[in-house]
Scaffold this motif. Sequence first.
Motif: not given
Length: 107
Positions: A50-54
Amino acid sequence: ARDPNAPKRPVGGAYGVFLSENREKIQKQLPAGSGITGVTKEAGKQWKALSEAAKKPYEQKFAQNTEAYKKAMEEYRKTHGAGVEDDGEEDEEAESSPKKRSRKAGA
């Protein structure tokens, strides 16, 4: 001794929130008979991907859970006395980093 009626401290951080929300979906993706270890390994892979935003919504939800715990603990202390301790883990950073043992000479 801890009071079993005391509020429960949220654990697992943002990953714990992710795991609890996605456990069933992950179990269905795995072959039948995959145990808890298989689920947590797959969840760990998905979490790392997962990305930081996710990850942000899970981090926010954990922060909300922590705030709700603190408020519940304040209310609990009002009804059960100010001397009541929480579970003794005031700072999560301290809890997550294990203490290093010093090495003895010649070891």
